[in-house]
Scaffold this motif. Sequence first.
Motif, mmCIF file in Angstrom:
data_model
loop_
_atom_site.group_PDB
_atom_site.id
_atom_site.type_symbol
_atom_site.label_atom_id
_atom_site.label_comp_id
_atom_site.label_asym_id
_atom_site.label_seq_id
_atom_site.Cartn_x
_atom_site.Cartn_y
_atom_site.Cartn_z
ATOM 1 N N GLY A 529 -2.702 2.230 -0.410
ATOM 2 C CA GLY A 529 -3.821 1.891 0.462
ATOM 3 C C GLY A 529 -4.886 1.152 -0.327
ATOM 4 O O GLY A 529 -5.246 1.577 -1.428
ATOM 5 N N TYR A 559 -1.751 -1.706 1.973
ATOM 6 C CA TYR A 559 -2.197 -1.442 3.336
ATOM 7 C C TYR A 559 -3.718 -1.495 3.388
ATOM 8 O O TYR A 559 -4.400 -0.531 3.007
ATOM 9 N N LEU A 562 -6.719 1.456 4.389
ATOM 10 C CA LEU A 562 -6.218 2.829 4.334
ATOM 11 C C LEU A 562 -6.615 3.481 3.017
ATOM 12 O O LEU A 562 -6.465 2.899 1.943
ATOM 13 N N SER A 572 -0.196 5.796 10.345
ATOM 14 C CA SER A 572 -0.179 4.764 9.323
ATOM 15 C C SER A 572 0.993 3.816 9.546
ATOM 16 O O SER A 572 2.101 4.254 9.894
#
Length: 595
Positions: A529, A559, A562, A572
Amino acid sequence: MRTLGAGAGAEDRGRVPTVVGASAALAAVALGAALILLPLALPVIVTLAGVGLVVVGLATVVGADGTGRHPTSARIAVGVALTAAGIVVLVWRTASIRTLLWVMVAALVVHGIHTLVAALRPGTDGRVAGVFSGAAAIVLGLLCVAWPVLAIELVRYAVGAWLVFVGIRGLVGLVWRGGHGSPPTAPGSGSGPAPGRRRGRTVVAGVAFVVAAGLAVGSAFLLHGDGRPAPNAFYTPVEPLPGEPGVLLRAETLGAGVPDGADGWRILYTTTDPDGTVVAASGTVVAPSGRGTDALPMLSIAHGTTGIVPRCAPSLSPTPFVDGAAAALEQMVTVHGWAGVTSDYVGLGTSGPHQYLVGQAEARNVLDASRAAAQIDGLELSADTVVWGHSQGGHGALWSGQIAGDYAPELTIRGVVGMAPATDLFALAEATKDEVAGKTVSAYIASSWNEVYPQLDLAGHLNPGTAHGVGEIADLCFNEQDVIAALLRGSQIPEQVFPDAVLDGDLGATLRENSPTGPWPAPVLVAQGLADPLVKPSMQQSWVDGRCAAGEPIDYRTYPGLDHMGLVAADSPLTPQLVEWTLARWSGQAPTPTC
């Protein structure tokens, strides 16, 4: 003329404490307001608090602190003590923040006791207000003891509020005395502050005490943790243990926390420490209820940080399968017919120490749990497995893949997944050493590695003032209500846990030795993330770049938005990708590395 001169001299002498008191009161208000309202660095906070102690001490010495009494030997002694405490805080810059905090705490408590004693003397005006304000100062001092770096923030706001209160009280006292420096007359004399003003002062002091008491009660609740029980007899193996790892010692059915359509077990099995000693570890197994007689594909799961003491084992939790990518695990079990095996790790559930972030130890625990799970009656498992792990578990998963060929050659690793894995441990420690989460993780390392690597003598090389916080965190788990207490305790550690000289020395070398570097016998997926405050994206990118440069084909996926836990949440985007990637490894599809 002589009489007039003497009277004038007395009047001038009477004005001295008035002028000093007014200046000190205004300075106290200004300093308190600055502490409360301005964004200040820690050294500036300590400096302003020290100046505030000097100001209040001087005001107390000259009898201009608003308590309404002329200087006495006791009052002068208290004022000198406050002034001295402030000077110590200002001059002793090399002392630890916790040491300076103790000086300020002592000053608060002494001032509170002095105010209480003064309020209880016969003839004192504003007795109730004095009792409340003195008690509030004492409680605030004790709160500072209970909270170290978070206590520095408490010192900032509490001392700021205290300075404002003392300053206003001093100004009001001067006004009530008509600017002549004479104390208010005793009750019943026909003069002194009006009842309304007296009530107002009492209300302000009472509010200060109520706020301080509320903070004390809230602190006790938040710092207590959840008080979960110690492991029961299931986790104590019968001696002597078998001489080889991966032997199932016992298993029992789990009821709570098992997904619908699945069966769950708690297991106790043998594994080995890195030195080869056979020890017991516990764990969990989950498999579909509607399984046939064919061997099930297996997930070997390394769990994330839950603590370092036995009661923190995931298998003891009422929700034993919620760690990491829980939604993806449930899909793999109930939809795709896989079994999941999770090790608690040695020292969680079983007796310790838990070898926190020690790569060889975690990997052996994970691989031996997979060996042992195949021995459960009525459960047929494939010897092929995909290894998953989040955070600490990502570290364990990468290490599991790294040593599987030598340590557990009968297991075939089809793939390895690290989700926000702790990869470069030295870079992780360096990047987060001043942050709350980093201090909490460092406290776990300090306590665990002090036993695992006694030659490092970490207990003797912590930053001054951090040992108490490290010990408190070590006894707390990192899940359920305990995680709040652990992070709050982490916020109490006033400085980084390890001095830079220690990080750059043998500890740093050991952190690097426990960082996974490969090679891996199967495709590797690393998910990160980009809003992760603990495992920094820049650190992860550097580690991935290094492994790619070394010829390791890693599928690296990032990501945006996140954080550390959001990466493995049910919603997610990683969740469906993780399921798809794992199934692709089982079906033999070609991997898609990004380097």
